[in-house]
Write a protein that holds these residues in place. Structure first.
Motif, PDB file in Angstrom:
ATOM      1  N   GLY A 180      36.332  37.854  25.821  1.00  0.00           N
ATOM      2  CA  GLY A 180      37.198  38.870  25.247  1.00  0.00           C
ATOM      3  C   GLY A 180      36.428  40.020  24.649  1.00  0.00           C
ATOM      4  N   ALA A 181      35.295  39.714  24.021  1.00  0.00           N
ATOM      5  CA  ALA A 181      34.476  40.758  23.408  1.00  0.00           C
ATOM      6  C   ALA A 181      33.905  41.696  24.467  1.00  0.00           C
ATOM      7  CB  ALA A 181      33.358  40.129  22.589  1.00  0.00           C
ATOM      8  N   PHE A 182      33.386  41.140  25.549  1.00  0.00           N
ATOM      9  CA  PHE A 182      32.801  41.984  26.592  1.00  0.00           C
ATOM     10  C   PHE A 182      33.882  42.751  27.354  1.00  0.00           C
ATOM     11  CE2 PHE A 182      29.067  39.347  25.872  1.00  0.00           C
ATOM     12  CZ  PHE A 182      28.062  40.296  25.952  1.00  0.00           C
ATOM     13  N   LEU A 183      35.052  42.132  27.532  1.00  0.00           N
ATOM     14  CA  LEU A 183      36.163  42.858  28.136  1.00  0.00           C
ATOM     15  C   LEU A 183      36.561  44.043  27.260  1.00  0.00           C
ATOM     16  CD1 LEU A 183      38.542  43.167  30.145  1.00  0.00           C
ATOM     17  CD2 LEU A 183      39.823  41.575  28.687  1.00  0.00           C
ATOM     18  N   THR A 184      36.615  43.811  25.962  1.00  0.00           N
ATOM     19  CA  THR A 184      36.975  44.875  25.025  1.00  0.00           C
ATOM     20  C   THR A 184      35.971  46.010  25.054  1.00  0.00           C
ATOM     21  OG1 THR A 184      38.108  43.315  23.555  1.00  0.00           O
ATOM     22  CG2 THR A 184      37.358  45.382  22.589  1.00  0.00           C
ATOM     23  N   SER A 185      34.689  45.668  25.070  1.00  0.00           N
ATOM     24  CA  SER A 185      33.654  46.703  25.053  1.00  0.00           C
ATOM     25  C   SER A 185      33.610  47.505  26.344  1.00  0.00           C
ATOM     26  CB  SER A 185      32.285  46.070  24.795  1.00  0.00           C
ATOM     27  OG  SER A 185      31.930  45.184  25.855  1.00  0.00           O
ATOM     28  N   ALA A 186      34.227  46.998  27.414  1.00  0.00           N
ATOM     29  CA  ALA A 186      34.206  47.708  28.694  1.00  0.00           C
ATOM     30  C   ALA A 186      35.366  48.684  28.853  1.00  0.00           C
ATOM     31  CB  ALA A 186      34.240  46.701  29.846  1.00  0.00           C
ATOM     32  N   LEU A 187      36.369  48.617  27.992  1.00  0.00           N
ATOM     33  CA  LEU A 187      37.565  49.436  28.180  1.00  0.00           C
ATOM     34  C   LEU A 187      37.282  50.927  28.019  1.00  0.00           C
ATOM     35  CD1 LEU A 187      40.292  47.294  26.374  1.00  0.00           C
ATOM     36  CD2 LEU A 187      39.818  47.485  28.821  1.00  0.00           C
ATOM     37  N   GLU A 188      36.522  51.300  27.002  1.00  0.00           N
ATOM     38  CA  GLU A 188      36.242  52.721  26.796  1.00  0.00           C
ATOM     39  C   GLU A 188      35.322  53.287  27.875  1.00  0.00           C
ATOM     40  OE1 GLU A 188      35.052  53.601  22.828  1.00  0.00           O
ATOM     41  OE2 GLU A 188      37.097  53.430  22.048  1.00  0.00           O
ATOM     42  N   PRO A 189      34.233  52.596  28.263  1.00  0.00           N
ATOM     43  CA  PRO A 189      33.436  53.123  29.385  1.00  0.00           C
ATOM     44  C   PRO A 189      34.249  53.266  30.675  1.00  0.00           C
ATOM     45  CG  PRO A 189      32.166  51.492  28.193  1.00  0.00           C
ATOM     46  CD  PRO A 189      33.563  51.450  27.629  1.00  0.00           C
ATOM     47  N   LEU A 190      35.217  52.387  30.878  1.00  0.00           N
ATOM     48  CA  LEU A 190      36.079  52.482  32.058  1.00  0.00           C
ATOM     49  C   LEU A 190      37.201  53.500  31.886  1.00  0.00           C
ATOM     50  CD1 LEU A 190      36.424  48.703  33.002  1.00  0.00           C
ATOM     51  CD2 LEU A 190      35.051  50.438  34.162  1.00  0.00           C
ATOM     52  N   ARG A 191      37.281  54.085  30.706  1.00  0.00           N
ATOM     53  CA  ARG A 191      38.270  55.115  30.376  1.00  0.00           C
ATOM     54  C   ARG A 191      39.708  54.602  30.471  1.00  0.00           C
ATOM     55  NH1 ARG A 191      36.146  60.190  33.810  1.00  0.00           N
ATOM     56  NH2 ARG A 191      35.230  58.573  35.129  1.00  0.00           N
ATOM     57  N   ILE A 192      39.885  53.342  30.043  1.00  0.00           N
ATOM     58  CA  ILE A 192      41.232  52.775  29.988  1.00  0.00           C
ATOM     59  C   ILE A 192      41.455  52.105  28.622  1.00  0.00           C
ATOM     60  CG2 ILE A 192      41.655  52.463  32.444  1.00  0.00           C
ATOM     61  CD1 ILE A 192      40.598  49.600  32.174  1.00  0.00           C
ATOM     62  N   PRO A 193      41.233  52.833  27.512  1.00  0.00           N
ATOM     63  CA  PRO A 193      41.397  52.204  26.197  1.00  0.00           C
ATOM     64  C   PRO A 193      42.831  51.768  25.933  1.00  0.00           C
ATOM     65  CG  PRO A 193      41.209  54.581  25.965  1.00  0.00           C
ATOM     66  CD  PRO A 193      40.889  54.266  27.407  1.00  0.00           C
ATOM     67  N   GLU A 194      43.813  52.385  26.608  1.00  0.00           N
ATOM     68  CA  GLU A 194      45.207  51.991  26.398  1.00  0.00           C
ATOM     69  C   GLU A 194      45.452  50.540  26.798  1.00  0.00           C
ATOM     70  OE1 GLU A 194      44.194  54.540  28.200  1.00  0.00           O
ATOM     71  OE2 GLU A 194      44.740  56.305  27.003  1.00  0.00           O
ATOM     72  N   ALA A 195      44.632  50.011  27.700  1.00  0.00           N
ATOM     73  CA  ALA A 195      44.772  48.611  28.100  1.00  0.00           C
ATOM     74  C   ALA A 195      44.430  47.655  26.963  1.00  0.00           C
ATOM     75  CB  ALA A 195      43.877  48.316  29.312  1.00  0.00           C
ATOM     76  N   GLY A 196      43.841  48.188  25.910  1.00  0.00           N
ATOM     77  CA  GLY A 196      43.504  47.355  24.762  1.00  0.00           C
ATOM     78  C   GLY A 196      44.708  46.724  24.090  1.00  0.00           C
ATOM     79  N   TRP A 197      45.887  47.293  24.287  1.00  0.00           N
ATOM     80  CA  TRP A 197      47.091  46.725  23.688  1.00  0.00           C
ATOM     81  C   TRP A 197      47.505  45.410  24.346  1.00  0.00           C
ATOM     82  CZ3 TRP A 197      49.241  48.599  19.329  1.00  0.00           C
ATOM     83  CH2 TRP A 197      48.932  49.902  18.945  1.00  0.00           C
TER      84      TRP A 197
END
Length: 262
Positions: A180-197
């Motif tokens: 979960g931590a590595f998935l979370t850290s990848a969201l911004e580099p992938l430019r999909i921070p909205e998926a964090g919800w």
């Protein structure tokens, strides 16, 4: 003492043998040192030496390490139940499985909240103390970041504690927290921070009020000295509260219905 507070008192008495305070203090000490290092590193970046950016660095660190920290503490909290048949002893004293989970969750949330407050206070306080400039919006931005960290940690704590209690003999909770931590850290580099919800581990990203202004425009890791601050408004806070409550309710159901899940 009221009947509602009795399970918490029993859990606190039980945790005296678990060295939970020592484990938490060690992790918080390492996190504090790393936070100071991040702020010092930020202060050496000339036009990037802004306290707001130091806060952004700390949020990035929390996105990666908060799930792992909570998973480790959750494992320590549940390990006590299997020492000298401690869990059976407190079952005999009237502590139900639901009460045990809620009591442990209160302790875990308190420790996670302490960590979140410490991170923000150290980042902002040390940045200001070293003479780094800051924007007029820094106090409000820091408060929004703290709110996101606190509510996000509630969801993470519920899920990680449920995994630790449901699988006490297997490191499933720790494995899930790392993933979960590595998935979370990848969201911004992938430019999909909205998926964090979508997951409890990434709520901190999805609701974060801080975004590098140029990161999503250029696709680079560099950011301009200006911060694009997207306020966490009333609807975001309500959404965080609802999701934290939903994940907590799901975790309680998951723990108290083991026979149906086996």
């Amino acid at each position: 003492m009221s009947a509602a507070a009795l399970p918490l008192k029993l859990e606190l008495r039980k945790q005296r043998r678990g060295r939970i305070i020592l484990s938490t203090a060690g992790i918080l000490g390492l996190w504090t040192v790393w936070t100071v290092f991040l702020v010092q590193h930020r202060s050496a970046k000339n036009e990037f030496a802004v306290t707001d950016f130091a806060l952004l660095d700390v949020m990035g660190m929390a996105q990666l390490f908060c799930p792992i920290f909570i998973a480790v503490i959750a494992t320590r909290l549940t390990a006590v139940d299997h020492q000298e048949r401690m869990g059976q002893v407190f079952d005999a004293l009237g502590q139900s499985l639901r009460q045990r989970f809620v009591a442990k969750l209160l302790i875990l949330n308190a420790l996670a909240a302490l960590c979140c407050v410490l991170l923000v206070v150290v980042a902002v306080g040390f940045g200001v103390a070293t003479g780094m400039p800051s924007s007029p919006e820094l106090p409000a931005t820091a408060a929004r970041c703290l709110a996101v960290l606190l509510l996000g940690s509630v969801a993470i704590a519920a899920v990680q504690l449920a995994l630790a209690m449901r699988f006490p003999d297997r490191p499933i909770g720790l494995i899930v927290s790392v993933a979960g931590a590595f998935l979370t850290s990848a969201l911004e580099p992938l430019r999909i921070p909205e998926a964090g919800w979508l997951t409890p581990w990434s709520l901190i990203v999805g609701a974060s009020p801080l975004e590098p202004a140029s990161a999503y425009l250029t696709g680079t890791a560099a950011a301009t000295p200006q911060l694009l601050t997207t306020p966490t408004g009333v609807f975001d806070v309500i959404a965080l509260i609802v999701l934290a409550a939903a994940w907590t309710a799901a975790a309680i159901w998951f723990v108290t219905k083991p026979k149906e899940l086996s």
